[in-house]
Design an enzyme around this catalytic site. Structure first.
Site, PDB file in Angstrom:
ATOM      1  N   LYS A  22      47.108  56.452  32.761  1.00 28.78           N
ATOM      2  CA  LYS A  22      48.549  55.911  32.681  1.00 28.78           C
ATOM      3  C   LYS A  22      48.804  54.469  32.117  1.00 28.78           C
ATOM      4  O   LYS A  22      49.304  54.032  31.424  1.00 28.78           O
ATOM      5  CB  LYS A  22      48.791  56.063  34.246  1.00 28.78           C
ATOM      6  CG  LYS A  22      50.035  55.089  34.752  1.00 28.78           C
ATOM      7  CD  LYS A  22      50.172  55.225  35.966  1.00 28.78           C
ATOM      8  CE  LYS A  22      49.392  53.962  36.745  1.00 28.78           C
ATOM      9  NZ  LYS A  22      49.939  52.327  37.208  1.00 28.78           N
ATOM     10  N   ASN A  23      47.815  54.167  32.844  1.00 29.10           N
ATOM     11  CA  ASN A  23      47.266  52.457  31.694  1.00 29.10           C
ATOM     12  C   ASN A  23      47.126  51.855  30.292  1.00 29.10           C
ATOM     13  O   ASN A  23      46.986  50.513  30.499  1.00 29.10           O
ATOM     14  CB  ASN A  23      46.463  51.633  32.822  1.00 29.10           C
ATOM     15  CG  ASN A  23      47.413  51.735  34.435  1.00 29.10           C
ATOM     16  OD1 ASN A  23      48.343  52.103  34.595  1.00 29.10           O
ATOM     17  ND2 ASN A  23      46.684  51.449  35.393  1.00 29.10           N
ATOM     18  N   ARG A  93      56.662  48.085  37.415  1.00 32.37           N
ATOM     19  CA  ARG A  93      56.891  46.969  36.484  1.00 32.37           C
ATOM     20  C   ARG A  93      56.603  46.924  35.430  1.00 32.37           C
ATOM     21  O   ARG A  93      56.838  45.897  34.672  1.00 32.37           O
ATOM     22  CB  ARG A  93      55.965  46.212  37.670  1.00 32.37           C
ATOM     23  CG  ARG A  93      54.960  44.786  37.338  1.00 32.37           C
ATOM     24  CD  ARG A  93      53.660  44.238  37.707  1.00 32.37           C
ATOM     25  NE  ARG A  93      52.676  43.829  37.003  1.00 32.37           N
ATOM     26  CZ  ARG A  93      53.263  42.096  36.877  1.00 32.37           C
ATOM     27  NH1 ARG A  93      54.023  41.429  37.398  1.00 32.37           N
ATOM     28  NH2 ARG A  93      52.682  40.974  36.537  1.00 32.37           N
ATOM     29  N   CYS A 117      55.436  43.889  44.336  1.00 35.43           N
ATOM     30  CA  CYS A 117      55.223  45.094  44.953  1.00 35.43           C
ATOM     31  C   CYS A 117      54.443  45.561  46.422  1.00 35.43           C
ATOM     32  O   CYS A 117      54.053  43.805  46.206  1.00 35.43           O
ATOM     33  CB  CYS A 117      54.813  46.281  44.004  1.00 35.43           C
ATOM     34  SG  CYS A 117      53.097  45.854  43.152  1.00 35.43           S
ATOM     35  N   ARG A 122      52.774  39.733  41.792  1.00 40.23           N
ATOM     36  CA  ARG A 122      52.701  40.114  40.495  1.00 40.23           C
ATOM     37  C   ARG A 122      53.498  39.023  39.450  1.00 40.23           C
ATOM     38  O   ARG A 122      54.583  39.792  39.182  1.00 40.23           O
ATOM     39  CB  ARG A 122      52.667  41.598  40.652  1.00 40.23           C
ATOM     40  CG  ARG A 122      51.972  42.104  41.571  1.00 40.23           C
ATOM     41  CD  ARG A 122      51.479  44.259  41.718  1.00 40.23           C
ATOM     42  NE  ARG A 122      51.643  44.346  39.398  1.00 40.23           N
ATOM     43  CZ  ARG A 122      50.860  45.626  39.117  1.00 40.23           C
ATOM     44  NH1 ARG A 122      51.880  46.604  40.486  1.00 40.23           N
ATOM     45  NH2 ARG A 122      50.795  45.507  38.483  1.00 40.23           N
ATOM     46  N   PRO A 123      53.601  38.109  39.417  1.00 38.21           N
ATOM     47  CA  PRO A 123      54.559  36.872  38.773  1.00 38.21           C
ATOM     48  C   PRO A 123      53.952  37.478  36.829  1.00 38.21           C
ATOM     49  O   PRO A 123      52.860  38.546  36.310  1.00 38.21           O
ATOM     50  CB  PRO A 123      53.519  35.667  39.076  1.00 38.21           C
ATOM     51  CG  PRO A 123      52.190  35.711  39.426  1.00 38.21           C
ATOM     52  CD  PRO A 123      52.187  36.562  40.028  1.00 38.21           C
ATOM     53  N   LEU A 126      51.898  34.079  33.180  1.00 40.13           N
ATOM     54  CA  LEU A 126      50.990  34.283  31.798  1.00 40.13           C
ATOM     55  C   LEU A 126      50.980  34.669  30.346  1.00 40.13           C
ATOM     56  O   LEU A 126      51.089  34.569  29.412  1.00 40.13           O
ATOM     57  CB  LEU A 126      49.183  35.275  32.198  1.00 40.13           C
ATOM     58  CG  LEU A 126      48.417  34.161  33.027  1.00 40.13           C
ATOM     59  CD1 LEU A 126      47.454  34.962  33.630  1.00 40.13           C
ATOM     60  CD2 LEU A 126      48.476  32.700  32.567  1.00 40.13           C
ATOM     61  N   ASP A 310      41.773  49.312  41.015  1.00 42.81           N
ATOM     62  CA  ASP A 310      42.098  50.193  41.142  1.00 42.81           C
ATOM     63  C   ASP A 310      41.447  51.554  42.559  1.00 42.81           C
ATOM     64  O   ASP A 310      42.161  52.906  42.390  1.00 42.81           O
ATOM     65  CB  ASP A 310      43.379  50.802  40.085  1.00 42.81           C
ATOM     66  CG  ASP A 310      43.845  50.143  39.447  1.00 42.81           C
ATOM     67  OD1 ASP A 310      44.702  50.636  38.428  1.00 42.81           O
ATOM     68  OD2 ASP A 310      44.125  49.217  39.904  1.00 42.81           O
ATOM     69  N   VAL A 332      40.784  40.911  42.951  1.00 41.39           N
ATOM     70  CA  VAL A 332      42.522  40.522  41.990  1.00 41.39           C
ATOM     71  C   VAL A 332      43.200  40.467  42.783  1.00 41.39           C
ATOM     72  O   VAL A 332      44.567  39.566  41.396  1.00 41.39           O
ATOM     73  CB  VAL A 332      41.424  41.896  41.241  1.00 41.39           C
ATOM     74  CG1 VAL A 332      42.734  42.540  39.982  1.00 41.39           C
ATOM     75  CG2 VAL A 332      40.756  41.697  40.216  1.00 41.39           C
ATOM     76  N   ARG A 403      53.505  58.988  40.255  1.00 49.20           N
ATOM     77  CA  ARG A 403      53.233  58.579  39.487  1.00 49.20           C
ATOM     78  C   ARG A 403      52.679  57.621  38.836  1.00 49.20           C
ATOM     79  O   ARG A 403      52.121  57.630  37.323  1.00 49.20           O
ATOM     80  CB  ARG A 403      53.452  56.564  39.891  1.00 49.20           C
ATOM     81  CG  ARG A 403      54.803  56.038  40.478  1.00 49.20           C
ATOM     82  CD  ARG A 403      55.337  54.342  41.072  1.00 49.20           C
ATOM     83  NE  ARG A 403      54.854  53.628  39.864  1.00 49.20           N
ATOM     84  CZ  ARG A 403      54.775  52.710  40.191  1.00 49.20           C
ATOM     85  NH1 ARG A 403      54.360  52.225  40.886  1.00 49.20           N
ATOM     86  NH2 ARG A 403      54.027  51.488  39.018  1.00 49.20           N
TER      87      ARG A 403
HETATM   88  C1  EPZ Z   1      47.244  46.270  34.899  1.00 51.71           C
HETATM   89  O1  EPZ Z   1      48.373  46.211  36.244  1.00 51.71           O
HETATM   90  C2  EPZ Z   1      47.262  47.720  36.504  1.00 51.71           C
HETATM   91  N1  EPZ Z   1      49.158  48.340  35.228  1.00 51.71           N
HETATM   92  C3  EPZ Z   1      46.974  48.037  37.131  1.00 51.71           C
HETATM   93  O2  EPZ Z   1      47.205  49.207  37.904  1.00 51.71           O
HETATM   94  C4  EPZ Z   1      45.702  47.527  37.217  1.00 51.71           C
HETATM   95  O3  EPZ Z   1      45.282  47.489  38.967  1.00 51.71           O
HETATM   96  C5  EPZ Z   1      45.558  45.523  36.218  1.00 51.71           C
HETATM   97  O4  EPZ Z   1      45.347  46.086  35.480  1.00 51.71           O
HETATM   98  C6  EPZ Z   1      44.876  44.802  37.337  1.00 51.71           C
HETATM   99  O5  EPZ Z   1      43.408  45.833  36.511  1.00 51.71           O
HETATM  100  C7  EPZ Z   1      48.583  48.780  34.251  1.00 51.71           C
HETATM  101  O6  EPZ Z   1      48.233  48.261  33.852  1.00 51.71           O
HETATM  102  C8  EPZ Z   1      50.181  49.650  33.835  1.00 51.71           C
HETATM  103  P1  EPZ Z   1      47.335  41.519  35.244  1.00 51.71           P
HETATM  104  P2  EPZ Z   1      49.011  44.008  35.364  1.00 51.71           P
HETATM  105  O7  EPZ Z   1      47.928  41.738  35.042  1.00 51.71           O
HETATM  106  O8  EPZ Z   1      48.487  44.229  34.079  1.00 51.71           O
HETATM  107  C9  EPZ Z   1      47.918  37.684  38.164  1.00 51.71           C
HETATM  108  C10 EPZ Z   1      47.505  51.049  38.834  1.00 51.71           C
HETATM  109  O9  EPZ Z   1      47.088  51.512  40.632  1.00 51.71           O
HETATM  110  N2  EPZ Z   1      48.846  37.660  37.208  1.00 51.71           N
HETATM  111  O10 EPZ Z   1      45.677  41.926  35.254  1.00 51.71           O
HETATM  112  O11 EPZ Z   1      50.438  44.376  36.269  1.00 51.71           O
HETATM  113  C11 EPZ Z   1      48.693  39.443  39.611  1.00 51.71           C
HETATM  114  O12 EPZ Z   1      49.605  38.993  40.177  1.00 51.71           O
HETATM  115  C12 EPZ Z   1      47.885  49.865  39.079  1.00 51.71           C
HETATM  116  O13 EPZ Z   1      47.792  52.066  38.564  1.00 51.71           O
HETATM  117  C13 EPZ Z   1      49.621  36.255  37.727  1.00 51.71           C
HETATM  118  O14 EPZ Z   1      48.879  35.395  38.163  1.00 51.71           O
HETATM  119  O15 EPZ Z   1      47.582  43.346  35.937  1.00 51.71           O
HETATM  120  C14 EPZ Z   1      47.450  39.585  39.779  1.00 51.71           C
HETATM  121  O16 EPZ Z   1      46.576  38.691  41.257  1.00 51.71           O
HETATM  122  C15 EPZ Z   1      48.373  48.633  40.032  1.00 51.71           C
HETATM  123  N3  EPZ Z   1      49.893  36.434  36.138  1.00 51.71           N
HETATM  124  C16 EPZ Z   1      45.893  39.825  38.652  1.00 51.71           C
HETATM  125  O17 EPZ Z   1      46.666  38.862  37.526  1.00 51.71           O
HETATM  126  C17 EPZ Z   1      50.650  36.345  35.228  1.00 51.71           C
HETATM  127  O18 EPZ Z   1      51.458  36.079  34.333  1.00 51.71           O
HETATM  128  C18 EPZ Z   1      45.456  41.129  37.765  1.00 51.71           C
HETATM  129  O19 EPZ Z   1      47.265  41.566  37.114  1.00 51.71           O
HETATM  130  C19 EPZ Z   1      49.551  38.259  35.345  1.00 51.71           C
HETATM  131  C20 EPZ Z   1      48.945  38.710  36.199  1.00 51.71           C
END
Ligand code: EPZ
Length: 427
Positions: A22-23, A93, A117, A122-123, A126, A310, A332, A403
């Site tokens: 999915k990811n 998202r 969520c 989840r801002p 970055l 995850d 995370v 999902r």
């Molecule tokens: C991806 O989400 C995955 N989703 C998530 O899988 C996974 O848990 C996550 O990466 C971490 O591995 C998809 O790929 C669709 P991040 P993503 O940006 O990209 C903070 C599942 O169950 N952050 O690495 O949203 C954020 O708040 C889902 O399949 C900022 O602060 O994850 C979080 O605490 C859940 N600012 C941390 O980084 C930003 O601009 C990790 O987020 C972006 C993120």
């Protein structure tokens, strides 16, 4: 709303085939917006998130078709709008994955702010930091709670970008934007997940010039345009880990075909620490927990290649059944322990002194209960717990599970699990 009823199932046995990730498929689908040519993506899993992303692509004017099962064809020759659909963004998202491609291809994107969520706010700061570094301006339209991102007149210009956190989504969005920027971009402290590598591989097939994906420093040399490509999605390492844990929690023996062992090393290592036998050969990953006498271990989630967040909740469900006390630390996301309350309804007796650390006493015989899926991975964790609980466990809000897991109930049934999907009014 549908539910899953799970009965105590005894040891799971047999073999299961892992679907496309999915990811990985969601960013791959977004990347098709970067070219007017047709892209074909194979091994696309049948997931509700894929349907939402398909609708997102079509809302921008792309023509999307599924010629054969799992084979998705996208042609985005005509981009009819650069405004994201608020309803679709609120559903998923990952719709924000369209920001980078549209900014690079059309010079502008208007994106409703993604809701947080259950697992955290989840801002996207970055993501926006990366776009600004490439010369874009970002303005907030507070009235419509959306953001307007615009490239300079001459288009995006490559630059050096440092990510304060190795965000998966930010890395993917910046890769896609920088692919069509003028000149070189160097992205430091990039995410290293296999899904990043899969995206870079497809972008390079499209004519991009990306080096270093999978390391913390990625170099992109912008090109003027990208062409179509044919690409097969990598197997889903999180689904793979979920079925490894299904074997472990039920003390069963399951062969997981076509999972990539190199993508699940932390899960293999931790299961072995608990006394589970895990063998890897050309057949696949064989998880054998039939010998029992499993013991506790501690888990700390980290960005790849650390232990995947995850898999935190499915692993926690498993830890409630082994002898000894385990500690799970979630680094995370700031709120990814919502499943603790649900597991405690089943007798797990887990304590948490904040939303970052949980203590699991272990050695529990869980009992069936009515529980919720608080996110898609926690939903899977509740089903795992139901497999070993006495009586029946009723898992609600399973739209979360659907999902991200293709044929979830069918695959578990093929391993001997006693569960069924029912609609609310059936219960
Ligand atoms: C991806 O989400 C995955 N989703 C998530 O899988 C996974 O848990 C996550 O990466 C971490 O591995 C998809 O790929 C669709 P991040 P993503 O940006 O990209 C903070 C599942 O169950 N952050 O690495 O949203 C954020 O708040 C889902 O399949 C900022 O602060 O994850 C979080 O605490 C859940 N600012 C941390 O980084 C930003 O601009 C990790 O987020 C972006 C993120």
């Amino acid at each position: 709303m549908a539910k899953i009823l799970v009965n105590n199932s005894g040891p799971l046995e047999g073999e299961v085939k892992i679907s496309g990730a999915k990811n990985a498929v969601l960013p791959l689908m977004a990347a098709t917006l970067l070219t007017p040519d047709t892209c074909v993506i194979d091994d696309v899993p049948d997931l509700s998130d894929v349907m939402v992303m398909r609708k997102m692509l079509e809302s921008f004017g792309a023509v999307v078709s599924m010629s054969d099962p799992g084979k998705l064809s996208v042609n985005a020759a005509e981009i009819t709008t650069v405004e994201g659909d608020a309803e679709l963004v609120s559903q998923m998202r990952a719709s924000t994955m369209a920001m980078g491609p549209l900014l690079a291809r059309c010079g502008k994107v208007v994106m409703p702010l993604p809701g947080g969520c259950t697992i955290g706010k989840r801002p996207i700061d970055l993501h926006l930091k990366g776009f600004k570094a490439l010369g874009a301006t970002v303005t907030e339209d507070l009235e419509n709670s959306s953001i307007i991102i615009e490239a300079p007149k001459g288009g995006l210009v490559g630059d050096a970008i440092y990510l304060d956190f190795p965000s998966v989504g930010a890395t993917e969005n910046i890769l896609m934007a920088a692919a069509l920027a003028k000149g070189p971009t160097i992205l430091e402290n990039a995410a290293k997940e296999p899904e990043i590598v899969d995206l870079a591989n497809m972008l390079n097939k499209m004519g991009a010039k990306i080096k270093g994906a999978g390391t913390d420093t990625i170099r992109i040399t912008g090109v003027d345009e990208l062409s179509g490509a044919i690409h097969t999605v990598i197997p889903d390492r999180i689904e793979c880990g979920t079925f490894m844990l299904a074997a472990a929690i039920t003390r069963g023996k399951v062969l997981i075909r076509n999972g990539i062992p190199g993508h699940v090393r932390p899960i293999i290592a931790k299961l072995k620490e608990c006394g589970v036998s895990v063998n890897v050969d050309e057949e696949g990953i064989l998880v054998d927990a039939t010998k029992g006498n499993l013991v506790a271990t501690d888990i700390k989630t980290l960005p790849y290649p650390g232990f995947p967040t995850d898999i935190q909740s499915p692993f926690m469900a498993f830890l409630t059944t082994v002898e000894g006390t385990s500690v799970v630390r979630e680094t995370v996301f700031e709120n990814r322990f919502m499943h603790v309350v649900e597991l405690n309804r089943m007798g797990a007796d887990i304590s948490t002194d904040n939303s970052r650390e949980a203590t699991i006493p272990g050695g529990k015989q869980l009992h069936g209960a009515k529980v919720r899926s608080t996110d898609l991975r926690a939903g899977a964790a509740m089903v795992l717990a139901g497999l070993v609980a006495t009586g029946t466990t009723e898992v609600s809000e399973i739209y979360h599970i659907e999902r991200g897991y293709e044929d979830f109930v069918g695959k578990f049934k093929s391993l001997g699990a006693d569960l069924m999907r029912v609609e609310e009014h059936d219960v």
